[in-house]
Design an enzyme around this catalytic site. Structure first.
Site, short mmCIF file in Angstrom:
data_model
loop_
_atom_site.label_atom_id
_atom_site.label_comp_id
_atom_site.label_asym_id
_atom_site.label_seq_id
_atom_site.Cartn_x
_atom_site.Cartn_y
_atom_site.Cartn_z
N ASP A 1 0.86 -1.17 0.00
CA ASP A 1 0.00 0.00 0.00
C ASP A 1 0.90 1.23 0.00
OD1 ASP A 1 -2.94 0.73 1.99
OD2 ASP A 1 -1.82 2.03 0.65
N ASP B 1 -2.74 2.52 -6.22
CA ASP B 1 -1.64 2.54 -5.26
C ASP B 1 -1.57 1.30 -4.38
OD1 ASP B 1 -3.90 3.00 -3.79
OD2 ASP B 1 -3.03 4.56 -2.53
N GLU B 2 -2.18 0.22 -4.82
CA GLU B 2 -2.20 -1.00 -4.00
C GLU B 2 -2.08 -2.24 -4.87
OE1 GLU B 2 -5.38 -1.78 -1.30
OE2 GLU B 2 -5.45 0.32 -0.69
#
Length: 408
Positions: free
Chosen positions: A9, A103-104
């Site tokens: 993350d 973003d993960e």
DNA sequence: TCTGGGGTCCTAGGACCC
DNA sequence: TCTGGGGTCCTAGGACCC
């Protein structure tokens, strides 16, 4: 067979990218916001979080908490680029990567352990490469499944590395509040609380029968969540299901009431939806109009078309027909257009020659528009309105090509 | 200057068919 | 003749995620 799943993350992704690209923003409280006036905080930097500035807040609220807050408009292209760089790094460590948002990502590194020696070493390598190359930090969670890996990556931020071992699971979950679990949101937490369930330990021991009665098919899953059991595989982009809907919506600068004003925005939205549908190579039979009134109440109306469509005109006229059937008694705050019931290229029936020619024209228009932005060129009948549609990127957005759109 | 935007999945009720 | 029941498709809304 025990798996080793890693969840990565990026910390305060949008804000961190902005601080990285503009040194003047570093060490200052920064928040990234959408492009329109009526917007919210999309992401805040850790400096801003100290003041209590959080995702979802209004600008007013954020400024109250932190008067010196620096606001930056979201820069989609930049986040896209950085995201793809990060995902490329991930892929060096396993082909089993699932992009869950910009973003993960989840990585199944079960097969890479022996090569690298340990999972901690893989995490260390990933973290240091991202830091060296992009100046960004991330939190890594490692566990036997996705549910717990996600939980682990949330436990230490920023720059965390958390490993959950199999034998630690029961103790960890016993007193963990249910809302910490990904998939148990505000409403479900409230409902479970009313049943006397507050911790994952309690949830895991609760009667499946009773939960099923309350929650339907989710009931069984809830108990498994409470026990930290999750067998979902890490799904790489190639294995992913095809997209099911394509939509755009926009909160207007000011509430509007006039039909012609509404139609103007619907035209923009239809163009954005059509263009993306064509880029994905999909067409759809169901067109939905979404309306949010000034009191924030929201409703939708859909209509099935006789044939799948993806031209901006067809979508526009379909959505206008729906609008004509509505009686709007309140000013409109948000408008949305969605195409669903999608057919993917390849499975599509052969187009008649004339339709195909029309499609070719549309494609060449799109090529110009892709280069110069929406509405640079439009076919004759739609030429009445100009203006660019907003493109707020959300953390749920994913890089082009990463989403499976069913194109071979 | 109150409250974004992109999705997925599930549910409940109704129409319709056999 | 007083009312079954399963299946499918469609609509609208809601929960949830980032």
């Amino acid at each position: 067979m025990t798996r080793t799943i890693m969840h990565i993350d990026m910390n305060a992704f949008f804000a961190a990218v902005e601080q990285q690209s503009n040194p003047a923003l570093r060490d200052h409280p920064v928040a990234v916001v959408g492009s329109q006036q009526r917007t919210i905080i999309l992401t805040s930097s850790y400096e801003a979080r100290k003041y209590g500035v959080k995702t979802g807040m209004t600008l007013y609220e954020a400024r109250q908490k932190c008067p010196q807050l620096q606001l930056v408009k979201a820069n989609n292209r930049l986040y896209t680029y950085v995201s793809s760089q990060i995902m490329q790094i991930f892929q060096d460590y396993t082909p089993l990567m699932e992009v869950s948002s910009v973003d993960e990502a989840f990585l199944d590194v079960s097969g890479s352990l022996s090569y690298y020696g340990s999972v901690e070493r893989i995490a260390y390598l990933i973290k240091s490469r991202i830091k060296a190359r992009l100046g960004l930090i991330c939190s890594v969670g490692i566990a036997p499944n996705k549910l717990l890996a996600k939980l682990a990556s949330d436990m230490h931020k920023p720059d965390g590395l958390t490993v959950i071992q199999v034998e630690e699971i029961p103790e960890l979950l016993e007193n963990l509040p249910i809302g910490e679990i990904c998939g148990i949101g505000r409403k479900t937490t409230q409902k479970l609380n009313r049943l006397g369930i507050f911790s994952c330990g309690q949830l895991g021991r609760f009667s499946v029968i009773k939960l099923r009665r309350q929650f339907g098919v989710i009931g069984e899953q809830l108990v498994l969540m409470g026990r930290g059991i999750d067998s979902r595989p890490v799904v790489s982009p190639e294995q992913e299901a095809e997209v099911k809907t394509v939509g755009h919506s926009m909160t207007l600068r000011k509430d509007i009431s006039l039909r012609e004003d509404i139609a103007k925005f619907l035209l923009q939205l239809a163009e954005m939806v059509g263009r993306r549908a064509r880029r994905y190579g999909v067409s759809g039979r169901t067109v939905t109009l979404i309306v949010r009134r000034s009191d924030f109440s929201t409703f939708s109306r859909q209509q099935i078309q006789s044939l799948p469509i993806n031209s901006s005109e067809d979508i526009y006229y379909a959505v206008l027909r729906i609008l004509d059937g509505l009686l709007l008694t309140q000013p409109v705050r948000l408008l949305g257009v969605r195409l669903s019931n999608l057919q993917h290229r390849g499975r599509q029936l052969l187009l008649l020659q004339e339709e195909r020619r029309r499609e070719q024209l549309t494609v060449s228009l799109d090529q110009v528009n892709d280069r110069h932005g929406e509405f640079t060129v439009m076919s004759g009948s739609l030429l009445t309105v100009k203006g660019k549609g907003s493109h707020v990127i959300s953390p749920a957005w994913r890089p082009e090509g990463i989403r499976n759109i069913g194109v071979q």
